[in-house]
Structure formats: C-alpha cells, structure tokens
Design a protein around this motif. Sequence first.
Motif, PDB file in Angstrom:
ATOM      1  N   LEU A 143     -15.869  42.026  35.535  1.00 23.50           N
ATOM      2  CA  LEU A 143     -16.764  41.249  34.676  1.00 23.50           C
ATOM      3  C   LEU A 143     -17.857  42.129  34.100  1.00 23.50           C
ATOM      4  O   LEU A 143     -18.172  42.060  32.904  1.00 23.50           O
ATOM      5  CB  LEU A 143     -17.369  40.092  35.477  1.00 23.50           C
ATOM      6  N   LYS A 144     -18.441  42.981  34.931  1.00 20.06           N
ATOM      7  CA  LYS A 144     -19.508  43.881  34.473  1.00 20.06           C
ATOM      8  C   LYS A 144     -19.017  44.784  33.349  1.00 20.06           C
ATOM      9  O   LYS A 144     -19.702  44.964  32.331  1.00 20.06           O
ATOM     10  CB  LYS A 144     -20.033  44.726  35.636  1.00 20.06           C
ATOM     11  N   ALA A 145     -17.835  45.362  33.526  1.00 19.23           N
ATOM     12  CA  ALA A 145     -17.296  46.266  32.506  1.00 19.23           C
ATOM     13  C   ALA A 145     -17.107  45.539  31.180  1.00 19.23           C
ATOM     14  O   ALA A 145     -17.425  46.070  30.107  1.00 19.23           O
ATOM     15  CB  ALA A 145     -15.968  46.856  32.987  1.00 19.23           C
ATOM     16  N   GLY A 146     -16.594  44.321  31.239  1.00 21.05           N
ATOM     17  CA  GLY A 146     -16.397  43.537  30.027  1.00 21.05           C
ATOM     18  C   GLY A 146     -17.703  43.154  29.361  1.00 21.05           C
ATOM     19  O   GLY A 146     -17.842  43.216  28.130  1.00 21.05           O
ATOM     20  N   LEU A 147     -18.696  42.768  30.160  1.00 16.99           N
ATOM     21  CA  LEU A 147     -19.998  42.374  29.617  1.00 16.99           C
ATOM     22  C   LEU A 147     -20.721  43.551  28.973  1.00 16.99           C
ATOM     23  O   LEU A 147     -21.344  43.414  27.916  1.00 16.99           O
ATOM     24  CB  LEU A 147     -20.861  41.763  30.724  1.00 16.99           C
ATOM     25  N   ASP A 148     -20.635  44.722  29.598  1.00 16.41           N
ATOM     26  CA  ASP A 148     -21.316  45.888  29.045  1.00 16.41           C
ATOM     27  C   ASP A 148     -20.740  46.302  27.698  1.00 16.41           C
ATOM     28  O   ASP A 148     -21.422  46.928  26.882  1.00 16.41           O
ATOM     29  CB  ASP A 148     -21.237  47.061  30.026  1.00 16.41           C
ATOM     30  N   ALA A 149     -19.468  45.958  27.452  1.00 17.85           N
ATOM     31  CA  ALA A 149     -18.821  46.316  26.190  1.00 17.85           C
ATOM     32  C   ALA A 149     -18.892  45.198  25.144  1.00 17.85           C
ATOM     33  O   ALA A 149     -18.440  45.382  24.009  1.00 17.85           O
ATOM     34  CB  ALA A 149     -17.353  46.677  26.454  1.00 17.85           C
ATOM     35  N   ALA A 150     -19.453  44.060  25.502  1.00 17.77           N
ATOM     36  CA  ALA A 150     -19.447  42.897  24.615  1.00 17.77           C
ATOM     37  C   ALA A 150     -20.405  43.059  23.438  1.00 17.77           C
ATOM     38  O   ALA A 150     -21.463  43.693  23.548  1.00 17.77           O
ATOM     39  CB  ALA A 150     -19.822  41.634  25.396  1.00 17.77           C
ATOM     40  N   GLY A 152     -23.310  42.208  21.165  1.00 16.57           N
ATOM     41  CA  GLY A 152     -24.568  41.505  21.411  1.00 16.57           C
ATOM     42  C   GLY A 152     -25.167  41.731  22.782  1.00 16.57           C
ATOM     43  O   GLY A 152     -26.278  41.265  23.053  1.00 16.57           O
ATOM     44  N   ALA A 153     -24.453  42.450  23.658  1.00 19.48           N
ATOM     45  CA  ALA A 153     -24.975  42.717  25.006  1.00 19.48           C
ATOM     46  C   ALA A 153     -25.926  43.907  24.975  1.00 19.48           C
ATOM     47  O   ALA A 153     -25.858  44.762  24.089  1.00 19.48           O
ATOM     48  CB  ALA A 153     -23.836  42.987  25.973  1.00 19.48           C
ATOM     49  N   HIS A 154     -26.825  43.952  25.980  1.00 18.33           N
ATOM     50  CA  HIS A 154     -27.742  45.074  26.151  1.00 18.33           C
ATOM     51  C   HIS A 154     -27.420  45.739  27.493  1.00 18.33           C
ATOM     52  O   HIS A 154     -28.052  45.440  28.503  1.00 18.33           O
ATOM     53  CB  HIS A 154     -29.191  44.584  26.129  1.00 18.33           C
ATOM     54  N   PRO A 155     -26.412  46.597  27.533  1.00 19.18           N
ATOM     55  CA  PRO A 155     -26.014  47.213  28.802  1.00 19.18           C
ATOM     56  C   PRO A 155     -27.044  48.235  29.290  1.00 19.18           C
ATOM     57  O   PRO A 155     -27.829  48.761  28.483  1.00 19.18           O
ATOM     58  CB  PRO A 155     -24.690  47.897  28.437  1.00 19.18           C
ATOM     59  N   PRO A 156     -27.034  48.474  30.622  1.00 22.27           N
ATOM     60  CA  PRO A 156     -26.085  47.901  31.578  1.00 22.27           C
ATOM     61  C   PRO A 156     -26.563  46.572  32.148  1.00 22.27           C
ATOM     62  O   PRO A 156     -27.755  46.378  32.355  1.00 22.27           O
ATOM     63  CB  PRO A 156     -26.051  48.965  32.682  1.00 22.27           C
ATOM     64  N   CYS A 157     -25.622  45.680  32.413  1.00 20.00           N
ATOM     65  CA  CYS A 157     -25.946  44.518  33.240  1.00 20.00           C
ATOM     66  C   CYS A 157     -25.898  44.976  34.695  1.00 20.00           C
ATOM     67  O   CYS A 157     -25.491  46.112  34.987  1.00 20.00           O
ATOM     68  CB  CYS A 157     -24.963  43.373  32.990  1.00 20.00           C
ATOM     69  N   VAL A 172     -27.179  39.689  36.392  1.00 14.66           N
ATOM     70  CA  VAL A 172     -28.201  39.611  35.344  1.00 14.66           C
ATOM     71  C   VAL A 172     -27.715  40.419  34.146  1.00 14.66           C
ATOM     72  O   VAL A 172     -27.335  41.584  34.285  1.00 14.66           O
ATOM     73  CB  VAL A 172     -29.563  40.143  35.834  1.00 14.66           C
ATOM     74  N   VAL A 173     -27.719  39.787  32.966  1.00 14.25           N
ATOM     75  CA  VAL A 173     -27.184  40.400  31.753  1.00 14.25           C
ATOM     76  C   VAL A 173     -28.175  40.231  30.611  1.00 14.25           C
ATOM     77  O   VAL A 173     -28.723  39.142  30.416  1.00 14.25           O
ATOM     78  CB  VAL A 173     -25.848  39.738  31.331  1.00 14.25           C
ATOM     79  N   GLY A 174     -28.403  41.284  29.845  1.00  8.42           N
ATOM     80  CA  GLY A 174     -29.251  41.197  28.671  1.00  8.42           C
ATOM     81  C   GLY A 174     -28.434  40.950  27.411  1.00  8.42           C
ATOM     82  O   GLY A 174     -27.327  41.485  27.265  1.00  8.42           O
ATOM     83  N   TRP A 175     -28.984  40.134  26.493  1.00  7.27           N
ATOM     84  CA  TRP A 175     -28.278  39.775  25.254  1.00  7.27           C
ATOM     85  C   TRP A 175     -29.238  39.772  24.069  1.00  7.27           C
ATOM     86  O   TRP A 175     -30.446  39.586  24.234  1.00  7.27           O
ATOM     87  CB  TRP A 175     -27.666  38.379  25.368  1.00  7.27           C
ATOM     88  N   ASP A 176     -28.652  39.911  22.864  1.00  7.80           N
ATOM     89  CA  ASP A 176     -29.436  39.704  21.643  1.00  7.80           C
ATOM     90  C   ASP A 176     -29.949  38.264  21.584  1.00  7.80           C
ATOM     91  O   ASP A 176     -31.109  38.015  21.248  1.00  7.80           O
ATOM     92  CB  ASP A 176     -28.570  39.941  20.398  1.00  7.80           C
ATOM     93  N   THR A 177     -29.051  37.316  21.890  1.00  5.02           N
ATOM     94  CA  THR A 177     -29.363  35.889  21.856  1.00  5.02           C
ATOM     95  C   THR A 177     -28.516  35.184  22.909  1.00  5.02           C
ATOM     96  O   THR A 177     -27.510  35.732  23.391  1.00  5.02           O
ATOM     97  CB  THR A 177     -29.028  35.260  20.489  1.00  5.02           C
ATOM     98  N   VAL A 178     -28.887  33.964  23.254  1.00  2.88           N
ATOM     99  CA  VAL A 178     -28.068  33.151  24.155  1.00  2.88           C
ATOM    100  C   VAL A 178     -26.707  32.885  23.513  1.00  2.88           C
ATOM    101  O   VAL A 178     -25.672  32.920  24.177  1.00  2.88           O
ATOM    102  CB  VAL A 178     -28.775  31.831  24.489  1.00  2.88           C
ATOM    103  N   ALA A 179     -26.708  32.644  22.199  1.00  5.99           N
ATOM    104  CA  ALA A 179     -25.455  32.370  21.489  1.00  5.99           C
ATOM    105  C   ALA A 179     -24.488  33.542  21.584  1.00  5.99           C
ATOM    106  O   ALA A 179     -23.262  33.351  21.660  1.00  5.99           O
ATOM    107  CB  ALA A 179     -25.749  32.049  20.024  1.00  5.99           C
ATOM    108  N   ALA A 180     -25.007  34.775  21.618  1.00  9.87           N
ATOM    109  CA  ALA A 180     -24.145  35.954  21.735  1.00  9.87           C
ATOM    110  C   ALA A 180     -23.383  35.943  23.053  1.00  9.87           C
ATOM    111  O   ALA A 180     -22.205  36.338  23.114  1.00  9.87           O
ATOM    112  CB  ALA A 180     -24.976  37.226  21.606  1.00  9.87           C
ATOM    113  N   HIS A 181     -24.032  35.485  24.115  1.00  8.89           N
ATOM    114  CA  HIS A 181     -23.348  35.377  25.410  1.00  8.89           C
ATOM    115  C   HIS A 181     -22.183  34.403  25.334  1.00  8.89           C
ATOM    116  O   HIS A 181     -21.054  34.718  25.721  1.00  8.89           O
ATOM    117  CB  HIS A 181     -24.338  34.931  26.491  1.00  8.89           C
ATOM    118  N   TRP A 182     -22.440  33.202  24.813  1.00 11.24           N
ATOM    119  CA  TRP A 182     -21.375  32.199  24.771  1.00 11.24           C
ATOM    120  C   TRP A 182     -20.232  32.625  23.846  1.00 11.24           C
ATOM    121  O   TRP A 182     -19.066  32.326  24.116  1.00 11.24           O
ATOM    122  CB  TRP A 182     -21.947  30.858  24.337  1.00 11.24           C
TER     123      TRP A 182
END
Length: 214
Positions: A143-150, A152-157, A172-182
């Motif tokens: 999951l971490k690897a996928g999130l870091d490459a997403a 709108g993400a602000h890696p590293p989570c 804990v994951v950083g994003w540009d916006t909540v919508a970017a996560h979804w």
Amino acid sequence: MPTIQVAQFPVSSDFQAAPQKFASSLDIIKTADGHIRFAPLSYYGVQVEDEKNAYFISGDNCRCTVWESYEHHAKLIAEPSYKTLIESLRPATADSTKFSRHHIDISTDALTALSSPATEIVVFTLKNGAGDADAMAPLMEELKAGLDAAVGAHPPCFFGQGREEKNKFVLVVGWDTVAAHWEAVKEGTSLHATVQKIAAIADIGIGHSLLKAS
C-alpha cells in the motif's frame, strides 16, 4: 528509532471556536528530553468529514509529535508536569473517555505528510481470526509503495504497528487535496485492489485533516 504519537478525541465547542488557543499549552514538550527539536512541535486540525471531531488530526482531535524513541515519550508521561499539561488540554475534548493514543515507530521522514495541504490518517484494526501482524506487514508495504507513486500524493507516507495495541496499524499520507486521495484509490485502480486485500483481514478507519503546525 523515531516515534510518532497520534492521539484522537472528539473535540469540544471551545476547541471548535478557537483551536489555536490550546497550542500554547504544549510548550512543556518543547524542552522535553528526546523531543526532536528541528520538527514543529505538533500538528492539529478538525476532521474534514466531521468537524465535531477534530484531530489535532481527523474526525477526532489528534496530536502528532516526533520523538527520538517511544521510551523518551514514556519518560515525559511519567513526569508530574505532564499531568498539568493534560489538565490544560482537557477543555479541548468533548468526552475524555473516548481519548485514544497510538505510538508508532517510523523509519522515514514524517514531516512531509504532516505538513501537506491535506493529510490522510488511517487506523487499521486486525479482525479476530482473520489475520495477524505478519500477514499485515507486506500488505502495508504494498500500500505504501502505491500511495507514494500516486498522482497528488506527497511522499513519503509512513505507517507503523501500534506500540500499545499490536492489532492496530496507523498510516499517514500527505495529499494535494482530499479529492486526490479518493481518486487514487477509486474502484478499478491497483491501490483499490490492495485496500480490498487489507479490508479482508482488518477494519479500516479513515479520516482527513488540513493540519496546522504549532
């Protein structure tokens, strides 16, 4: 190994009206042995999904503080001055019986995720009989690897297993916006498939907050 504390609790009307006034109560931590002083003291904010719960992160109120180790923070908790700190923060919570705290050890930078425009906080709780920590760890890495490459993400989570409750993992994951996560985890994506594998063995509690440093 650095340790992150994530405390969660439903917030009072006092906190909703003026969350910044509680930030000064945490000055005692700035001089505590083991607190990583180059980092902002803590991050706080109401939950995007339900502002009656703040976090000093999401849905509830969460405080995040970076420590050199779990033992350093445990030492502070044992000090008489810590009781004074807790009493000064009590008006911020609507129900002290619902206060929860998780300590996780991390091996990557935490500040990027915490200082992002939007921060996702997730608590995974292993289901009875559905799996164990050994099964969860590789799925969390996936999951971490996928999130870091997403997009709108602000890696590293970052994530870790709870020190107090071994059946819990906090992410804990950083994003540009909540919508970017979804958008990143919507049905049909590889991240959605990973989340579904985790959901088979763990209950998932997700929240977001636009955190502020104090």
